[in-house]
Design an enzyme around this catalytic site. Structure first.
Site, PDB file in Angstrom:
ATOM      1  N   HIS A 133      59.352  25.729  40.281  1.00 52.36           N
ATOM      2  CA  HIS A 133      60.053  24.786  39.397  1.00 52.36           C
ATOM      3  C   HIS A 133      60.945  25.509  38.447  1.00 52.36           C
ATOM      4  CE1 HIS A 133      55.798  22.922  39.869  1.00 52.36           C
ATOM      5  NE2 HIS A 133      56.799  22.094  40.475  1.00 52.36           N
ATOM      6  N   LYS A 146      44.022  11.734  38.138  1.00 52.86           N
ATOM      7  CA  LYS A 146      43.953  12.769  39.003  1.00 52.86           C
ATOM      8  C   LYS A 146      43.484  13.770  38.014  1.00 52.86           C
ATOM      9  CE  LYS A 146      47.136  15.270  41.422  1.00 52.86           C
ATOM     10  NZ  LYS A 146      48.872  15.445  42.016  1.00 52.86           N
ATOM     11  N   ARG A 184      61.130  22.250  49.715  1.00 49.33           N
ATOM     12  CA  ARG A 184      60.877  23.312  50.493  1.00 49.33           C
ATOM     13  C   ARG A 184      60.870  23.353  51.839  1.00 49.33           C
ATOM     14  NH1 ARG A 184      55.709  23.311  46.853  1.00 49.33           N
ATOM     15  NH2 ARG A 184      55.697  21.382  47.992  1.00 49.33           N
ATOM     16  N   SER A 219      51.985  24.270  43.223  1.00 43.41           N
ATOM     17  CA  SER A 219      51.025  24.327  42.259  1.00 43.41           C
ATOM     18  C   SER A 219      49.409  24.158  42.582  1.00 43.41           C
ATOM     19  CB  SER A 219      51.396  23.151  41.186  1.00 43.41           C
ATOM     20  OG  SER A 219      52.565  23.234  40.539  1.00 43.41           O
TER      21      SER A 219
HETATM   22  O1  PNS Z   1      54.864  17.195  41.238  1.00 46.94           O
HETATM   23  P1  PNS Z   1      54.615  16.124  42.238  1.00 46.94           P
HETATM   24  O2  PNS Z   1      52.928  15.733  41.945  1.00 46.94           O
HETATM   25  O3  PNS Z   1      54.970  16.307  43.422  1.00 46.94           O
HETATM   26  O4  PNS Z   1      55.443  14.957  41.542  1.00 46.94           O
HETATM   27  C1  PNS Z   1      55.487  13.562  41.852  1.00 46.94           C
HETATM   28  C2  PNS Z   1      56.121  12.679  41.085  1.00 46.94           C
HETATM   29  C3  PNS Z   1      55.693  12.780  39.634  1.00 46.94           C
HETATM   30  C4  PNS Z   1      57.457  12.775  41.075  1.00 46.94           C
HETATM   31  C5  PNS Z   1      55.572  11.028  41.731  1.00 46.94           C
HETATM   32  O5  PNS Z   1      54.403  11.373  42.044  1.00 46.94           O
HETATM   33  C6  PNS Z   1      56.244   9.874  40.861  1.00 46.94           C
HETATM   34  O6  PNS Z   1      57.210   9.697  40.623  1.00 46.94           O
HETATM   35  N1  PNS Z   1      55.063   9.357  40.468  1.00 46.94           N
HETATM   36  C7  PNS Z   1      55.314   8.221  39.457  1.00 46.94           C
HETATM   37  C8  PNS Z   1      54.779   6.785  40.228  1.00 46.94           C
HETATM   38  C9  PNS Z   1      56.002   6.274  40.734  1.00 46.94           C
HETATM   39  O7  PNS Z   1      57.008   6.059  40.241  1.00 46.94           O
HETATM   40  N2  PNS Z   1      55.757   5.667  41.880  1.00 46.94           N
HETATM   41  C10 PNS Z   1      56.852   5.159  42.722  1.00 46.94           C
HETATM   42  C11 PNS Z   1      57.244   5.828  43.818  1.00 46.94           C
HETATM   43  S1  PNS Z   1      56.128   5.672  45.213  1.00 46.94           S
END
Ligand code: PNS
Length: 160
Positions: A16, A40, A91, A129
């Protein structure tokens, strides 16, 4: 121009930090946006995650970074902040498969929103993570994956 770098950051990894550094040199402002997901179970609270990111940014000497958190949909957070670019790190192909769906959903919900992808530095291509959380739960050595300040916080949390 501004960019949002969203994620769970539970915890922030060296991967990150690498992406944040690269975005910092490409954009006027980088908004690191932590998803607040009450469903979560997380290792670090959002406040702790913010502190960890702030410390890492200070260590790197980066100045154009803002740390924020959001509930609900990312597109709403992007609208509220008047930002039309989201950045994510890639990745592997598996990341791409997952990310492309989210990016398409987001650009459908918010016309004109672009998601850009930065290829992870190969050194960090296997760092996650969730991997760090698992190693930490068994009191393993996380020093190759996170900064010294994150390692310290992990050790405090798991008493080792
Ligand atoms: O670090 P992560 O957990 O891979 O991040 C995922 C994240 C936060 C980018 C994604 O889950 C997100 O944007 N969640 C917010 C909910 C949302 O907007 N969902 C719509 C798209 S399916």
């Amino acid at each position: 121009m501004k960019v949002i770098y969203p994620g769970s950051f539970d915890p922030l990894t060296n991967g990150h930090v690498d992406i944040i550094k690269r975005l910092s040199s490409m954009f006027d402002e980088v908004i690191v946006a932590i998803l607040i997901n009450e469903n979560k179970k997380s290792l670090f609270t959002v406040v702790e995650r913010k502190d960890i990111i702030r410390e890492a940014i200070e260590e790197e000497g980066l100045e154009n970074i803002r740390i924020d958190s959001f509930n609900g949909l990312l597109v709403n957070f992007a609208r509220e902040n008047d930002v039309k670019i989201i950045a994510r790190g890639l990745r592997a192909v598996t990341d791409y498969e997952y990310e492309k769906n989210i990016a398409r959903v987001n650009s459908t919900l918010y016309q004109g929103l672009e998601t850009i992808f930065l290829l992870s530095n190969p050194t960090y291509s296997f760092v996650s993570s969730s991997g760090v959380r698992e190693i930490a739960a068994f009191k393993g050595d996380v020093s190759a994956f996170v900064s010294p300040s994150v390692e310290k916080k992990i050790k405090e949390k798991f008493n080792y």
